[in-house]
Write an enzyme that holds these catalytic residues in place. Sequence first.
Site, PDB file in Angstrom:
ATOM      1  N   GLU A   1       0.868  -1.294  -0.146  1.00 48.15           N
ATOM      2  CA  GLU A   1      -0.086   0.454  -0.212  1.00 48.15           C
ATOM      3  C   GLU A   1       1.131   1.529  -0.022  1.00 48.15           C
ATOM      4  O   GLU A   1       1.632   1.636   0.651  1.00 48.15           O
ATOM      5  CB  GLU A   1      -1.197   0.004   0.958  1.00 48.15           C
ATOM      6  CG  GLU A   1      -1.989   1.349   1.353  1.00 48.15           C
ATOM      7  CD  GLU A   1      -2.877   1.608   0.128  1.00 48.15           C
ATOM      8  OE1 GLU A   1      -2.732   0.657  -0.734  1.00 48.15           O
ATOM      9  OE2 GLU A   1      -2.373   2.194  -0.515  1.00 48.15           O
TER      10      GLU A   1
ATOM     11  N   HIS B   1      -0.770   3.420   4.908  1.00 49.50           N
ATOM     12  CA  HIS B   1      -1.861   4.238   3.942  1.00 49.50           C
ATOM     13  C   HIS B   1      -2.120   5.351   4.575  1.00 49.50           C
ATOM     14  O   HIS B   1      -1.907   5.632   6.111  1.00 49.50           O
ATOM     15  CB  HIS B   1      -3.459   3.719   4.313  1.00 49.50           C
ATOM     16  CG  HIS B   1      -4.181   4.257   3.280  1.00 49.50           C
ATOM     17  ND1 HIS B   1      -4.847   5.659   3.241  1.00 49.50           N
ATOM     18  CD2 HIS B   1      -5.024   4.010   2.084  1.00 49.50           C
ATOM     19  CE1 HIS B   1      -5.713   6.285   2.502  1.00 49.50           C
ATOM     20  NE2 HIS B   1      -5.832   4.906   1.506  1.00 49.50           N
TER      21      HIS B   1
ATOM     22  N   THR C   1      -5.985   2.738  -5.255  1.00 47.55           N
ATOM     23  CA  THR C   1      -6.045   1.495  -5.566  1.00 47.55           C
ATOM     24  C   THR C   1      -6.966   0.870  -6.063  1.00 47.55           C
ATOM     25  O   THR C   1      -6.380  -0.150  -6.950  1.00 47.55           O
ATOM     26  CB  THR C   1      -6.722   0.742  -3.580  1.00 47.55           C
ATOM     27  OG1 THR C   1      -5.381   1.182  -2.425  1.00 47.55           O
ATOM     28  CG2 THR C   1      -6.517  -0.682  -3.287  1.00 47.55           C
TER      29      THR C   1
ATOM     30  N   ASP D   1       1.117   0.900  -4.807  1.00 48.28           N
ATOM     31  CA  ASP D   1       0.233   0.875  -5.636  1.00 48.28           C
ATOM     32  C   ASP D   1      -0.319   2.549  -6.635  1.00 48.28           C
ATOM     33  O   ASP D   1      -0.465   2.430  -7.027  1.00 48.28           O
ATOM     34  CB  ASP D   1      -1.263   0.530  -4.752  1.00 48.28           C
ATOM     35  CG  ASP D   1      -1.607   1.152  -3.770  1.00 48.28           C
ATOM     36  OD1 ASP D   1      -0.716   2.112  -3.300  1.00 48.28           O
ATOM     37  OD2 ASP D   1      -2.756   1.223  -3.817  1.00 48.28           O
ATOM     38  N   HIS D   2       0.218   3.250  -5.100  1.00 48.73           N
ATOM     39  CA  HIS D   2       0.551   4.390  -5.735  1.00 48.73           C
ATOM     40  C   HIS D   2       1.467   5.288  -4.949  1.00 48.73           C
ATOM     41  O   HIS D   2       1.411   4.917  -3.637  1.00 48.73           O
ATOM     42  CB  HIS D   2      -0.981   5.154  -5.958  1.00 48.73           C
ATOM     43  CG  HIS D   2      -1.029   4.446  -4.753  1.00 48.73           C
ATOM     44  ND1 HIS D   2      -1.902   5.333  -3.872  1.00 48.73           N
ATOM     45  CD2 HIS D   2      -2.667   3.400  -4.414  1.00 48.73           C
ATOM     46  CE1 HIS D   2      -2.213   5.070  -2.791  1.00 48.73           C
ATOM     47  NE2 HIS D   2      -3.453   4.129  -3.409  1.00 48.73           N
TER      48      HIS D   2
END
Length: 690
Positions: A261, A421, A305, A480-481
Amino acid sequence: MGVGLKKIRNTLNNRIVFFVLLVVVFWLKTYITYQTKFNLGISDGMQQFLLFLNPIPVGLLLFGIALYFRGRKSYWLMMIVSLIQSIWLFANVLYYREFSDFLSLGIIKSSGSVSNNLGLSIMEIIHPTDFLIFLDFIIITLLLLFKVIKVDTRKVKLRTASLLSVVAILLFSVNLSLAEKNRPQLLTRTFDNNYIVKYLGINFYAGYNAYQTYKESSTRANASSSDLKSVLSFIKTNKTTPNISYYGKAKGKNVFIFHLESFQQFLINYKVDGKEVTPNINKFYGDSSTLSFDNFFNQVGQGKTSDAETMLENSLFGLPSGSVMTSYGTSNTFHAMPAILDQQGYSTAAMHGDVGSFWNRDNTYKSWGYQYFFNDNYFKEKTNYSVGYGLKDKIFLKQSVQYLEQLPQPFYAKVITVTNHYPYELDKMNQTIAKTNTGDQTVDGYVQTAHYLDQAFGEFISYLKKAGLYDNSMIVAYGDHYGISNNHKKAISQLLGKKSVTSYDLAMFQKVPFMIHMPGLKGGVNHTYGGEIDVMPTLLDLLGIKNDDTIQLGNDLLAANRNQTVAFRDGDFVSPTLSKVGSKVYDNTGKELSNLTSVQKKEVTEQQNRTDKVLSLSDKIVTGDLLRFYTPANFKKVNKADYSYKYSDGMKRLKEAQEDNKKSLIQQHGGKSTTDLFSTDAPELKSENK
Ligand code: GP9
Ligand code: MN
């Protein structure tokens, strides 16, 4: 009261004057908000002028509606317009602060499935000055209520009202044509909401977005199989020849998709106070059996996500606004990786310690053919087990093992972590590395949660080794980013040890790790330029699954003849030669090229065209639900009704699977569970871990 004040008061008692006051206040407020709360990337005088101009036509038009009505009703209407506009502005300020983008109906529509995400963050992102947006509304309402300003009941001539509307529309046309001149195809190439706000205003954007949403539903209705022609002809040109040293090398292996994440590439080998932030991932990255990519970019849009998941498992992009999974995941036809592998004899499962409804996973995963979705219903919860959006990674991974070991092999398992996150909060007992000290609160906790994720990853890998899964699996790990959004430029430059960062640096900051590990795989760091859209073709080739008639917009990262232009969702692109970020073009050293040679110009145009093409084809496929008109050979259409992720159903099917075959890990261990092989130092589990 002074004579002057009285005069002002008397003037304000005239309805037209009151109307002008509201329009002017609205105009200034919107403009000040543009300048202070958003980062619209104004790069020339014309854009500056349009930003200043664009609230006026909309203001005249909206407040002008009230002039068609009489007396009190007219005042009511003006105040309602003012309130709605303030709420819209306020909501966008908050949303923008974290997502660098404007709210869209797609996002609001899907807020049922994403709300706990936004809800939790909201107190974190509010600034006291944001409330000033409501100041004018409050003051003017009070002035009206206490009759400091009196309602003017005289009728405004229809001629005057309609003249004002016509002026508004004329002004808007001027605005639009100046905007089109500065930025051709502004409204046809809607890759970036920022542009629409910058040129045409945040209120126009709201209306435009509403119109788009309406169009969405009719697009599907109007799409037909002939729309696939352009898609299929692009797919033909995009085809690559698989690399023979990799093709089929992972045939029949278990596959792990390990979702790191918010994990950015810069964390690899990054140190805080001399201490490695992610030692386990670094080791994995550098392992001689790991194929790592150091020019791999996240390509997500608003769907974050969910966009990453959509790209990875479908080789389709997210949407210009909203999320494929939330808007189309339930209804569309997909040819996703889980379904493809299922039909090749794999078991397929996704695991995630958040509620199943988040990002509409509980519906989308059915469309993608996941047999199992182990969501929070499958995990034991205790008060200190969760942080932010779900189970803490160490606890989540430890608990996942009981399901993993029951899956008939080979399996395809997607493991989605979440502790790293935003807003990167972690309880004291889990903080085992110092924060960074940029002074930016949103940023400084990032290395701590990343460190925690790394430890969890390490624990998971050592379990896989002990359980014997490490040797017969292909383990794919990816970020993911971004974790740190572009709104934190100062902190980013400090983290990178730079004085300041350019748009090019920020584009490079979008790199995320992509690693494929398998014993016997020729490892090393591969420098090809690629991104999330390329994962599916890469993995299918490694697995030796024929995919030349599958509709994929990416291409195999290991193929020699692949195109290396990486498209970002906003229409920018990066490549090994030239990159375009915003309105600027850079060479591969990050130098801005202000006077392009004709050869460079041609290359930019070519790469831009390709970027526009893949994005618009993807949108066409998704919004028209075009995959319903096409089925690759050897693929059976997924029937969503075949799947249920209810706890009791999932458990029943796992049990049946044990009876049917001898292929699960637990069976290989003579029926004995392997859960004890997972060791964790999670402090929450201390008492349970004798
Ligand atoms: C929650 C999670 C977070 O389930 O996957 O999604 P994000 O906010 O990163 O898009
Ligand atoms: Mn994410």
